[in-house]
Enzyme design. Structure first.
Site, PDB file in Angstrom:
ATOM      1  N   GLU A   1      58.814  23.362  29.817  1.00 24.90           N
ATOM      2  CA  GLU A   1      58.563  22.083  28.925  1.00 24.90           C
ATOM      3  C   GLU A   1      59.374  22.142  27.543  1.00 24.90           C
ATOM      4  OE1 GLU A   1      54.270  20.969  28.681  1.00 24.90           O
ATOM      5  OE2 GLU A   1      54.035  21.427  30.657  1.00 24.90           O
TER       6      GLU A   1
ATOM      7  N   ASN B   1      48.301  24.679  35.078  1.00 17.76           N
ATOM      8  CA  ASN B   1      49.141  24.273  34.143  1.00 17.76           C
ATOM      9  C   ASN B   1      48.750  24.855  32.903  1.00 17.76           C
ATOM     10  OD1 ASN B   1      51.281  22.449  32.915  1.00 17.76           O
ATOM     11  ND2 ASN B   1      49.831  21.993  31.631  1.00 17.76           N
ATOM     12  N   GLU B   2      49.579  25.827  32.125  1.00 19.60           N
ATOM     13  CA  GLU B   2      49.116  26.323  30.854  1.00 19.60           C
ATOM     14  C   GLU B   2      47.763  27.028  30.943  1.00 19.60           C
ATOM     15  OE1 GLU B   2      49.772  23.690  27.936  1.00 19.60           O
ATOM     16  OE2 GLU B   2      52.066  24.179  27.693  1.00 19.60           O
TER      17      GLU B   2
ATOM     18  N   GLU C   1      48.097  10.955  25.847  1.00 14.73           N
ATOM     19  CA  GLU C   1      49.488  11.505  25.360  1.00 14.73           C
ATOM     20  C   GLU C   1      50.593  10.540  24.937  1.00 14.73           C
ATOM     21  OE1 GLU C   1      50.679  14.947  27.640  1.00 14.73           O
ATOM     22  OE2 GLU C   1      49.498  16.080  26.194  1.00 14.73           O
TER      23      GLU C   1
ATOM     24  N   ARG D   1      41.005  18.029  30.029  1.00 13.68           N
ATOM     25  CA  ARG D   1      41.778  18.774  31.303  1.00 13.68           C
ATOM     26  C   ARG D   1      41.189  20.060  31.039  1.00 13.68           C
ATOM     27  NH1 ARG D   1      48.211  18.701  29.794  1.00 13.68           N
ATOM     28  NH2 ARG D   1      47.808  19.504  27.522  1.00 13.68           N
TER      29      ARG D   1
ATOM     30  N   TRP E   1      48.820  13.767  20.415  1.00 10.41           N
ATOM     31  CA  TRP E   1      47.812  13.298  21.207  1.00 10.41           C
ATOM     32  C   TRP E   1      47.257  11.901  20.295  1.00 10.41           C
ATOM     33  CZ3 TRP E   1      43.847  17.121  23.890  1.00 10.41           C
ATOM     34  CH2 TRP E   1      44.886  17.896  24.862  1.00 10.41           C
TER      35      TRP E   1
HETATM   36  C1  GAL Z   1      51.662  21.055  27.126  1.00 10.25           C
HETATM   37  C2  GAL Z   1      51.141  20.575  28.624  1.00 10.25           C
HETATM   38  C3  GAL Z   1      51.656  19.091  28.967  1.00 10.25           C
HETATM   39  C4  GAL Z   1      51.642  18.314  27.831  1.00 10.25           C
HETATM   40  C5  GAL Z   1      52.340  18.893  26.514  1.00 10.25           C
HETATM   41  C6  GAL Z   1      52.229  17.784  25.484  1.00 10.25           C
HETATM   42  O1  GAL Z   1      50.687  21.912  26.600  1.00 10.25           O
HETATM   43  O2  GAL Z   1      51.595  21.522  29.460  1.00 10.25           O
HETATM   44  O3  GAL Z   1      51.016  18.943  29.995  1.00 10.25           O
HETATM   45  O4  GAL Z   1      50.452  17.961  27.738  1.00 10.25           O
HETATM   46  O5  GAL Z   1      51.830  19.879  26.394  1.00 10.25           O
HETATM   47  O6  GAL Z   1      50.927  17.727  24.864  1.00 10.25           O
END
Ligand code: GAL
Length: 684
Positions: free
Chosen positions: A318, A152-153, A368, A114, A326
């Site tokens: 989050e 996202n991020e 994930e 991604r 991962w």
């Molecule tokens: C963040 C991300 C999420 C998920 C989480 C755990 O960096 O925004 O989508 O990937 O970490 O890895």
């Protein structure tokens, strides 16, 4: 409302990240009902779903989300909708490979993970604008939608961009900044090593060079360019969302990553900022073994403090709820019983009024499968869910804290120019990174929290004057405007503390031909005629301050006091033994302390005590080093958060009556906190 924040939560709010596209539809309703029953009232969805919304070029398909959102309306679930631009579909990058990001060699990052796109491709921008507009049109007025998350991020996975489009955009950025190549050559000092550019097309984003020995001013501008590109990319999406969203719905994004001026992005494009908090990284299997002085998961307080500087009453999009991992990296242990609540309360203590857990249930497929959520693959109730429920019960009792400000003992001054110069310059990095860690450790262990003020040429004096004491550890780069602001701060009564290596560069990264600390010399009243790294092969550098040892590690500026400057501490080591290591100059109503070295937790403790701001809560509480104690304050009401980060019980003493908000009980005297226990007291 404040420049930093156009949206405020009215009550403490808890939520969770949910992925309807990962689960059979038959699970949706029971998931939403269980989520609600746990006390979570909002879900974040959609941020990776581009291939569902647009399965092939210009073919849009919203059935799945229409159906899911309808269920959200029925079950009374609020929704934060993510724009899916962090994950372009395979058809897009295959047909338009110019949308891909590349590494320094120019090799594209391919489909399959991604964030493999670049911000500057006009083709990508067009596709992004279209999908964002389609989503905003469709769901902007939807009753269950309460907010929007952009992408996202931003800048996660990589904070470097080297596509063809980035070459074009980088040159445009430089042309706007310098207008002429002459000016650019001057600013970068390209006369060194025959680096002079004679045509804009000779300039590229960093490509491989020997020993990574890039021209530092060039690299610094490259990082500024990356930040500018990211801010514009977010701005483009925010402009579209703003046209379609309901008034009162917020626009945000999540995470805090490098080469990004988050303050600018927030000010230009966002209503509120969200951070993603994963303190379990501190216990990751590839981390160095824990040392005695390591603050482990407490270090996330530092990131949260950073987030608070961008947005005082932020959200957590989050929040860690399970183990990390991962399939290819980042293995980590599960949060121990109590730690899930502890880490969520750590966020609230530092200013979060919204906490959304990552994620409802762990994914059963994909990269994930080890980034665990609240529920595990088996979908049964478990200890993590029980803890989330308990956290939500506690959070409900904290409504009076919503919107309350964090009380800080002092300000830490930072700025993006110096921050990015650290990525370019190892001399700079070596001093700044250790000092920042140590200042944080001193503040954390001594219950003396700080706020961060990011200095820009346009920063308001009022932002600084809110603090009696400000530490600007190593302002290597300075501009005249920033120096003038510091001068006004001190003249007005502030105590400014600076360390070694101050004031020797301008904002393009060139060293100034002035006695150090350059533009600060009048303020510090010191002259640095000699300076050196302290070698690890020599004895440890130290000085004496009031006959006590003062650690002066890493780098030593040998200070010559100018007239009217008082010497507080004197080096005891090396060839400059006997010369000044710490000085004090009164300046109008304030004072400046100049330390010739980097900071240590011990020296910071002494400096804060000297400046009269150490342990601001000691009137109310005695807490051991292992416990975090911070305060939020609103309309004269004071809320003390006390968090035991240890796996052993810890005693604290409350000096006066205080109400434990979780239960309403009044408490006073010595209380033994259980492992990982949290408490929020209102002082009465
Ligand atoms: C963040 C991300 C999420 C998920 C989480 C755990 O960096 O925004 O989508 O990937 O970490 O890895």
């Amino acid at each position: 409302m404040s420049r930093k924040q156009r949206f405020l939560w009215q009550t403490m709010t808890a939520g969770v990240c949910y992925y309807p596209e990962h689960w059979p539809k038959e699970l949706w309703r029971s998931d939403l009902e269980r989520i609600k029953a746990a006390g979570l009232s909002v879900i974040r969805i959609g941020e990776f779903c581009w291939s569902i919304f647009e399965p092939s070029e210009r073919v849009f398909c919203f059935e799945l989300f229409d159906e899911f959102m309808q269920l959200c309306v029925e079950t009374g679930m609020n929704v934060i909708l993510g724009t899916p631009t962090a994950t372009p579909p395979a058809w897009l990058t295959e047909k338009y490979p110019e949308t891909l990001n590349c590494n320094r060699e120019g090799t594209p990052y391919r489909h399959g993970c991604r964030r493999h796109y670049n911000y500057n491709s006009p083709v990508y921008q067009k596709f992004c604008a279209r999908i964002v507009e389609k989503m905003a049109r469709r769901y902007g007025q939807y009753p269950c939608v309460v907010g929007w998350q952009i992408d996202n991020e931003i800048n996660c996975e990589t904070d470097e961009f080297h596509s063809q489009a980035d070459q074009v955009a980088f040159r445009r950025f430089l042309q706007e900044k310098y207008v002429t190549l002459d000016a650019l050559n001057q600013a970068w000092g390209t006369v060194v090593w025959s680096q002079t550019y004679t045509d804009w097309n000779q300039i590229f984003t960093p490509r491989p060079v020997l020993n990574d020995g890039y021209n530092p001013s060039y690299l610094l501008d490259y990082y500024r360019f990356v930040s500018d590109s990211a801010c514009r990319f977010a701005g483009m999406q925010a402009d579209i969302l703003r046209r379609y969203k309901k008034p009162g719905d917020f626009i945000t994004t999540n995470g805090l990553f490098n080469h990004l001026d988050n303050h600018r992005m927030a000010e230009e494009s966002l209503d509120v900022y969200c951070y993603d908090s994963y303190p379990s990284f501190a216990f990751g299997l590839d981390r160095a073994p824990k040392t005695e002085t390591d603050l482990n998961d407490r270090k996330w307080t530092r990131n949260l403090t950073e987030t608070r500087s961008v947005c005082p009453h932020f959200g957590i999009m989050e929040q860690q709820s399970g183990a990390n991992g991962w399939t290819n990296r980042m293995e980590g242990p599960a949060p121990r019983p109590g730690q899930l609540t502890l880490w969520a309360m750590q966020s609230v203590a530092q200013g979060a009024d919204f906490v959304s857990f990552f994620r409802w249930r762990t994914a059963c497929f994909g990269t994930e499968i080890y980034w665990h959520g609240i529920l595990d693959y088996d979908n049964r109730d478990n200890r993590k869910l029980a803890e989330v429920k308990d956290f939500c019960d506690k959070l409900r009792t904290l409504d009076p804290v919503c919107g309350a400000d964090n009380v800080a003992a002092f300000a830490l001054i930072k700025d993006y120019d110096n921050q990015w110069d650290m990525d370019v310059d190892v001399w700079h990095r070596r001093v700044q990174s250790v000092s920042e860690k140590e200042i944080f450790a001193a503040s954390e262990l001594n219950h003396s929290p700080y706020n961060i003020v990011y200095l820009k040429d346009e920063t308001d004096l009022a932002e600084l004057s809110a603090y009696p004491v400000a530490i600007y550890p190593h302002p290597v780069m300075l501009s005249e405007k920033r120096a003038a602001l510091l001068e006004q701060y001190v003249a007005g009564g502030g105590t400014l503390i600076v360390g070694c290596r101050s004031g020797y560069k301008d904002l393009s990264g060139k060293c100034v031909m002035l006695p150090q600390p350059g533009l600060l010399q009048e303020l510090t009243g010191t002259d640095v005629r000699d300076f050196t790294f302290t070698s690890p092969n020599e004895e440890e550098s130290f000085a004496l301050w009031d006959e006590n040892r003062l650690e002066t590690p890493v780098f030593n500026d040998i200070l010559t006091p100018l007239e009217g400057t008082e010497v507080l501490a004197v080096y005891q080591t090396s060839y400059y033994s006997g010369q000044a290591a710490l000085t004090r100059r009164t300046y109008e109503k304030g004072q400046v302390l100049h330390l010739g070295s980097t900071f240590t937790r011990d020296s910071v403790k002494r400096l804060l005590a000297f400046a009269g701001v150490l342990e601001p809560f000691r009137e109310w509480i005695d807490a051991p080093e292992g416990v975090e104690a911070v305060m939020r304050e609103r309309d004269g009401r004071r809320f003390l958060f006390v968090l035991n980060f240890q796996k052993e019980p810890q005693p604290i003493t409350l000096h006066s009556d205080a109400v434990l908000l979780y239960t309403g009980e009044t408490r006073r005297g010595t209380i033994v906190m259980s492992p990982f226990e949290t408490a929020v007291y209102e002082l009465i």
